[in-house]
Every structure is written in structure tokens, then in C-alpha cells.
Design an enzyme around this catalytic site. Structure first.
Site, short mmCIF file in Angstrom:
data_model
loop_
_atom_site.label_atom_id
_atom_site.label_comp_id
_atom_site.label_asym_id
_atom_site.label_seq_id
_atom_site.Cartn_x
_atom_site.Cartn_y
_atom_site.Cartn_z
N TYR A 184 14.83 67.51 170.60
CA TYR A 184 14.96 68.37 169.43
C TYR A 184 14.61 69.81 169.80
O TYR A 184 14.36 70.12 170.96
CB TYR A 184 14.14 67.81 168.28
CG TYR A 184 14.62 66.43 167.88
CD1 TYR A 184 15.96 66.20 167.56
CD2 TYR A 184 13.76 65.32 167.89
CE1 TYR A 184 16.43 64.94 167.24
CE2 TYR A 184 14.23 64.05 167.58
CZ TYR A 184 15.56 63.87 167.25
OH TYR A 184 16.03 62.61 166.94
N LEU A 303 6.86 50.96 174.21
CA LEU A 303 6.82 49.52 174.48
C LEU A 303 5.40 49.03 174.69
O LEU A 303 5.11 48.27 175.61
CB LEU A 303 7.71 49.16 175.67
CG LEU A 303 9.21 49.04 175.34
CD1 LEU A 303 10.01 48.64 176.57
CD2 LEU A 303 9.46 48.01 174.23
#
Length: 372
Positions: A184, A303
Site C-alpha cells: 500500500y 502462519l
């Protein structure tokens, strides 16, 4: 020994009950930037999870800063009222502190929601707009190039970050995270792959860091002292000659000098050429090195799905907190189950105290039961 995962964590004047942070997770379910009943249901259940901190999804600083037409925003009175309604309802039943991640999507704006394919929406489409970025370089081949921000545009964006932070303070939000990751706008300034500017905001590392640091400084000044402000970063683009860990460490040092309470360490998202070796805890080594070389409080993500995995990350000094996203969507009671597995206690709503399993009689903090 007590579980490190359930020890308190202090960020400036904000003390978290434990080191489990609910990461920001885009829901693409706002209407013209305004939070909806979906946010009430979504945030309401996560607020009862027992985590130490709930972070609102990437929240746009302006309509053109949204990733998609369905992105949450906090940039006018209507979006402020809508978010106030949701937060008031959540706070009525959950004491969890709330952080907000404020964002400008840059060249990755004007996109479809993931379940609609995620492709760029053409500027001339009814629900699309022309994106803006450091340089007129599209995110993906075939996309409409963004408008390169000029001095006036940079001032507007910087002021937009400040205005959104001030609205967040009016809503009683406890902490602010600037989104400098995942490709972004602030990440676009940092990476030489997306920043080809020839002015004071491009070229050298010092110049590429300049605008993200200006935005951070302006937000830090706008947020009352004692309320923590930090940034989420991608520690690497996973592309040769892109943004990398060495540059991230320099950014972390600069942020620490400017009063950052932490660094939330993720990776990737800037380039379609990225090659990511995904596996359990694959981003943790980046947080570990930032923590070791800067002493800045670090939040690890990526994760992290198992309680003992999270506990080992903290116990081994690789990070100060863990941030969970998909694992908490899959199991909104993940902190309860982690506390049970690690022999710790967690806060639960009194309406749910009777769900405490027989073998975990001291799982819920302050739980009490009558005789009837």
C-alpha cells in the site's frame, strides 16, 4: 513457569492483558466507507476472544484511499458515526482495548473484493477511481497507471492520516497503527520497485523513508502522549533489488527515534513478481532480527496457528507479541484454547462462564457461580 503468551505487555501507557493481538483483517463489507452490521457481528465475536488487543481492519483515510469500494473508512462525519455505533455496542460487553490500522492503498486502490477476483476497477467505471502513488507505475501489467503524487497531493495525504487519527481519538480508540506494509501507499514509497521519484522523496533510502516518516511523525503528534502509535511493515518485497530486511531495520531505528511503541513485522504484497516460501512462522525471523538489532518492541505474524508455536516464539525472545488473523477467524476462541493448553487464564464474558470445561476449573478470570 507461567506462559509468556499470557504475560502482560505494555505499549506506552496501554497495558495489554496478554500478548495475543488480533491482526487487522479487511472485510470489504462497508457501505461508502461506513461500518455496517457485519462489522458489529465480526468485531463483537472477536472482542470476546480473550485476546489482549483487537485491531480494526485497514481503515481508509479518504474515499480514494480505499482498497475496494467496500473498504472501511474514517474520513468524514458519516463514517465516524457508523464506526462509533459499532464500537459503542462492542464496548458495552467487552473490555478489550481497540487499535485502528489507518491506511492509504495507493496504486492498489480501486480494486474488486477478493471474492470478486480482486482485479483493478477502471477509473471510468461507476464504482472506480484513478489511483495515486509515488510514481506512475501500475501494480500489475495491464492496469491503469496511478497518478504520481505532487507536493500538494503529498500534503493532502499526510493531513488525511492526521485527520483520521484525530477522529479515532474522538472515538476513544486506544492505539494507532499506520499501514506501511503489503504494497500500500507508504510501502510504495519505501520500495525502489514502486518509487522512481527524482525529488527528495525518491532515490536514496533516506529519501524513500521520508514520506512514511513524515506521516508517522504527524500522527504521533496528533495522538495524545501515552497512547501508542506504531507501524506495520513488510520486511521484504521477496523480489531482488526491492525493499529488504536491512532497510527495514534502518526504518525501525528511525521510527523508534520518533516515538514508535512497536513494529508489526509482516512481508510482501508490493510486487506480482514476489516468490514467498510460505510455511509455519515463515515471517518470524524478520521480527526476530528487528527486535535483536533495534530493541524495539516487535509483533510477529504469519502462519502462527498453534499455541505452543506462539509460546515458543515469545519464550525464545524472537518477538514480544504475536498477531493472529486467519487462525482467529477459523477459531474465534483461540486464546481460550491456548490458555487451556498452556495452563494460563483468560478473560471471558460472564454470560459464557458456564462453558468452562470441567478439567479447566480456573481457565476464566474472575469466574464465579451461584448454587442454583
Amino acid at each position: 513457569m507461567s506462559a509468556r503468551l499470557f504475560e502482560p505487555l505494555r505499549l506506552d501507557d496501554l497495558e495489554l492483558e496478554n500478548r495475543i493481538i488480533i491482526a487487522p483483517m479487511c472485510q470489504y463489507s462497508a457501505l461508502a466507507g461506513a461500518a455496517t452490521d457485519w462489522h458489529l457481528m465480526h468485531l463483537g465475536q472477536l472482542a470476546q476472544s480473550g485476546a489482549g488487543l483487537l485491531t480494526l481492519e485497514a481503515t481508509a483515510i479518504s474515499p480514494e484511499a480505499r482498497i475496494s469500494p467496500g473498504d472501511l473508512g474514517l474520513y468524514d462525519d458519516a463514517t465516524e458515526r457508523a464506526l462509533a455505533r459499532v464500537l459503542d455496542a462492542v464496548r458495552g460487553y467487552a473490555p478489550i482495548p481497540v487499535a485502528i490500522q489507518i491506511n492509504h492503498a495507493g496504486r492498489k486502490a480501486s480494486s474488486r473484493a477478493p471474492w470478486e477476483g480482486g482485479a483493478q476497477i477502471a477509473p471510468e467505471a461507476a464504482d472506480g477511481w484513478l489511483t495515486e502513488a509515488p510514481s506512475a507505475i501500475p501494480h500489475a501489467q495491464g492496469e491503469v497507471p496511478p497518478h504520481a503524487l505532487d507536493a500538494e497531493g503529498l500534503k493532502r495525504v499526510r493531513e488525511g492520516f492526521v485527520a483520521t487519527a484525530r477522529r479515532a481519538m474522538r472515538l476513544g480508540i486506544d492505539a494507532v497503527e499506520l499501514h506501511g506494509a503489503h504494497g500500500y501507499l507508504l510501502h510504495q514509497f519505501l520500495s525502489p520497485l514502486s518509487n522512481h521519484r527524482e525529488d527528495q522523496y525518491g532515490g536514496s533510502l533516506e529519501n524513500r523513508m521520508r514520506f512514511p516518516l513524515e506521516c508517522f511523525e504527524a500522527v504521533r503528534e496528533a495522538v495524545p502522549a501515552g497512547k501508542p502509535v506504531w507501524m506495520r511493515v513488510s520486511a521484504t518485497d521477496w523480489v531482488e533489488e526491492g525493499w529488504d530486511l536491512d532497510q527495514t531495520i534502518e526504518l525501525a531505528r528511525a521510527l523508534k527515534r520518533r516515538g514508535a511503541a512497536a513494529l508489526h513485522v509482516s512481508t510482501g504484497g508490493l510486487s506480482t513478481a514476489q516468490k514467498i516460501p510460505v510455511g509455519p512462522g515463515y515471517q518470524v525471523p524478520f521480527a526476530e532480527r528487528v527486535k535483536a538489532e533495534t530493541g524495539l518492541t516487535t509483533i510477529a505474524v504469519g502462519l502462527i496457528t498453534e499455541p505452543r508455536q506462539a509460546e515458543a516464539i515469545l519464550a525464545e525472545g524472537k518477538a514480544d507479541a504475536v498477531s493472529l488473523a486467519r487462525a482467529l477467524l477459523y477459531d474465534p476462541r483461540w486464546p481460550w484454547h491456548a490458555a487451556a493448553e498452556l495452563g494460563a487464564q483468560v478473560r471471558a464474558p460472564k454470560q459464557y462462564w458456564r462453558s468452562q470445561p470441567h478439567q479447566y476449573k480456573d481457565l476464566f478470570k474472575s469466574a464465579a457461580f451461584g448454587q442454583r
